[in-house]
Structures are given as structure tokens and as C-alpha cells.
Design an enzyme around this catalytic site. Structure first.
Site, PDB file in Angstrom:
ATOM      1  N   SER A 170      28.736  86.346  35.067  1.00  0.00           N
ATOM      2  CA  SER A 170      27.113  86.312  35.058  1.00  0.00           C
ATOM      3  C   SER A 170      27.149  87.175  33.752  1.00  0.00           C
ATOM      4  CB  SER A 170      26.806  86.738  36.302  1.00  0.00           C
ATOM      5  OG  SER A 170      25.393  86.540  36.207  1.00  0.00           O
ATOM      6  N   TYR A 215      25.881  91.996  44.041  1.00  0.00           N
ATOM      7  CA  TYR A 215      26.297  90.806  43.153  1.00  0.00           C
ATOM      8  C   TYR A 215      26.667  91.378  41.760  1.00  0.00           C
ATOM      9  CZ  TYR A 215      25.729  86.560  40.507  1.00  0.00           C
ATOM     10  OH  TYR A 215      25.939  85.263  39.792  1.00  0.00           O
TER      11      TYR A 215
HETATM   12  C1  BGC Z   1      22.244  84.269  39.012  1.00  0.00           C
HETATM   13  C2  BGC Z   1      21.042  83.875  38.869  1.00  0.00           C
HETATM   14  C3  BGC Z   1      20.108  84.374  37.916  1.00  0.00           C
HETATM   15  C4  BGC Z   1      20.802  84.579  36.602  1.00  0.00           C
HETATM   16  C5  BGC Z   1      19.889  85.193  35.433  1.00  0.00           C
HETATM   17  C6  BGC Z   1      22.837  84.464  37.652  1.00  0.00           C
HETATM   18  O1  BGC Z   1      23.881  84.977  37.372  1.00  0.00           O
HETATM   19  O2  BGC Z   1      23.239  83.828  39.699  1.00  0.00           O
HETATM   20  O3  BGC Z   1      20.301  84.000  40.161  1.00  0.00           O
HETATM   21  O4  BGC Z   1      18.812  83.598  37.846  1.00  0.00           O
HETATM   22  O5  BGC Z   1      21.850  85.180  36.660  1.00  0.00           O
HETATM   23  O6  BGC Z   1      19.500  86.461  35.941  1.00  0.00           O
END
Ligand code: BGC
Length: 272
Positions: free
Chosen positions: A160, A173
């Protein structure tokens, strides 16, 4: 890129080979969202795909029908990536069905929003187990099998933008994705001599079920779009194309890198 213009299902008199023909891939969390798009894309390019899912099998069945509709081949297998026995069984199914596994896509992931002071042990463990422990041990199972035959392989982690960027309300996360970044960097060094590459694809805001809550709030979505230089949320195929590239011969010399797919989000800063 070789194969992109004239793919298996592209125009042309003779049916041409997809550029992943002969590969076998395991994709975790392939019953929805980004994982589903990746499974279908790899299959379209000729890879045989093991579609991992957890929970209801409806999404996984949908993935498999899309694979078939594209003329590809795949099999569904239910495995919880946090359970080491199921992780082993998932890798075994690729070998027993297709004789090998040379591409692993660690896609399964989840996020739970909570203020830091409210996060429970259960929430913390769930996020870290799915997003970090799962990819760690599935990659280990993948590498162990490759070592038996001195085979080469590709690991592609879906991390991410939050492997780098702060995301208030999502500390666990961010920690899991930051951990995935370091796992990738470390293993690039440790697995390089075995001919195994490992890279991360870091999506920003993509239209998927993980963002369903956000997308149901128009003012929040509009605010998010203002933070994205390209002005729109991403599509799952924006991510799957990069994964297909990383699984291809063209990416043979790439390891230890993160490929960000975020419309510029992580470079954006607004004062308002
Ligand atoms: C998350 C999303 C978020 C995006 C940008 C992703 O890793 O799962 O919830 O909108 O990042 O912030």
C-alpha cells in the site's frame, strides 16, 4: 512489452501465446477486488492460477468464471493465510494440480479503522496476522518448494502507499505494510542468489470493497479525489497490469523495489 500488443486473445490470424504462458501462480485473496483482477489478468496472459479465498466462495467462483471466459485456466482453493497448515496446503495444491508454482502474489489483506487508544488486541493481531504473518509464511512455503528443484520464482506483494505514508486511525495497518516493505527488501537480498525476485506493488485509493465505506460518503470521496493529482480513484486493472509485468520475463532483473500505483497521491500535499 513483448506479448502485450498481441496477447492470447488479441487480434491476429494465428493465436499467439500470452507472455505468462507456462507459469503457475498462486494469488491470495483472489475472491474480490484487486486480487480478483490480478488472478484474471495473469490467467489472460497464459498463467495457470490458484485462486485463494476465505469465507464465502461466491467471489472466488466469479473469479474462476472470468478466468474461463478469458480462455484461461485456474482452480479455487480456500485457505486462511494466517493458518500455517492451510498456507502449506495452498502451496501444495499448486504443485499437485499444476506440478509447480513459480509466481506468488501475496494480496490478501485487511484494514480496521480505530483510534489508536481504542485498538483491541484482537484487532491488532488480526491485521498483523493477515497482512504480514500470512505473506511471510506463504513465501517461506513457496521458497522451500522452489529450493527442492533449484527453480526460480517471483514474489509480488500487494502492499500500500501506507508502507511509507502515515494513515491516522490505521496504525496497525501501516505497521503491517511497513513490515511488508522491509520483508521485501530483506528477502530480495536473501533470495536473490536463488534466482527468486521479490517486489511490492503499492496501491493508493482504488475502487474496491476495502474502500466501500469511504465511497458511500460523497463528501469524503470528493476530498480524497482533491488529494489525488490525477483526480480520480484507481481501477483494479491499474494494479493488475503492474503485477503481470512483474511476473513477466521483462521484469527478470527487478528485485527489492516498490511500484506505487496511486495517481500521484503519495506525492501530493495541500494546504487549505
Ligand atoms: C487503503 C485505503 C486507502 C488508500 C489510500 C489503501 O492502502 O486500503 O483504505 O484509501 O490506501 O489512502
Amino acid at each position: 512489452m513483448a506479448g502485450y500488443a498481441l496477447g492470447k486473445h488479441g487480434a491476429g490470424e494465428k493465436e499467439s501465446m500470452g507472455f505468462l504462458e507456462g507459469r503457475v501462480a498462486v494469488v491470495t485473496g483472489a475472491g474480490s477486488g484487486i486480487g480478483q483482477a490480478i488472478a484474471v489478468r495473469l490467467a489472460k496472459e497464459g498463467a495457470k492460477v490458484v485462486v485463494d479465498y476465505i469465507g464465502s466462495d461466491e467471489g472466488a467462483k466469479e473469479t474462476l468464471s472470468s478466468i474461463h471466459a478469458a480462455g484461461g485456466e485456474g482452480v479455487i482453493f480456500q485457505a486462511d493465510v494466517t493458518d500455517l497448515q492451510q498456507v502449506q496446503a495452498l502451496m501444495d495444491v499448486a504443485h499437485s494440480t499444476y506440478g509447480k508454482c513459480d509466481v506468488l502474489v501475496n494480496n490478501a489483506g485487511l484494514e480496521i479503522k480505530a483510534d489508536f487508544w481504542d485498538v483491541t488486541e484482537e484487532q491488532y493481531e488480526k491485521v498483523l496476522d493477515v497482512n504480514l504473518k500470512g505473506p511471510f509464511f506463504l513465501t517461506q512455503a513457496f521458497v522451500r518448494r522452489l529450493r527442492e528443484t533449484d527453480a526460480k520464482g517471483r514474489v509480488i506483494n500487494i502492499s500500500s502507499v501506507h508502507e511509507d505514508m502515515a494513515f491516522p486511525g490505521f496504525a496497525s495497518y501501516c505497521m503491517s505494510k511497513g513490515g511488508m516493505r522491509m520483508m521485501m527488501r530483506d528477502l530480495a537480498v536473501e533470495l536473490g542468489p536463488l534466482g527468486i525476485t521479490i517486489n511490492n506493488v503499492a496501491p493508493g485509493a482504488i475502487i474496491t470493497p476495502i474502500n466501500a465505506k469511504l465511497m458511500s460518503d460523497e463528501s469524503k470521496t470528493a476530498q480524497l479525489r482533491r488529494n489525488i493529482p490525477l483526480g480520480v480513484m484507481g481501477h483494479v486493472d491499474d494494479v493488475s497490469g503492474v503485477v503481470a509485468f512483474l511476473a513477466s520475463d521483462e521484469a527478470a532483473y527487478i528485485t527489492g523495489s516498490t511500484f506505487t500505483v496511486d495517481g500521484g497521491l503519495s506525492r501530493s500535499y495541500h494546504e487549505q
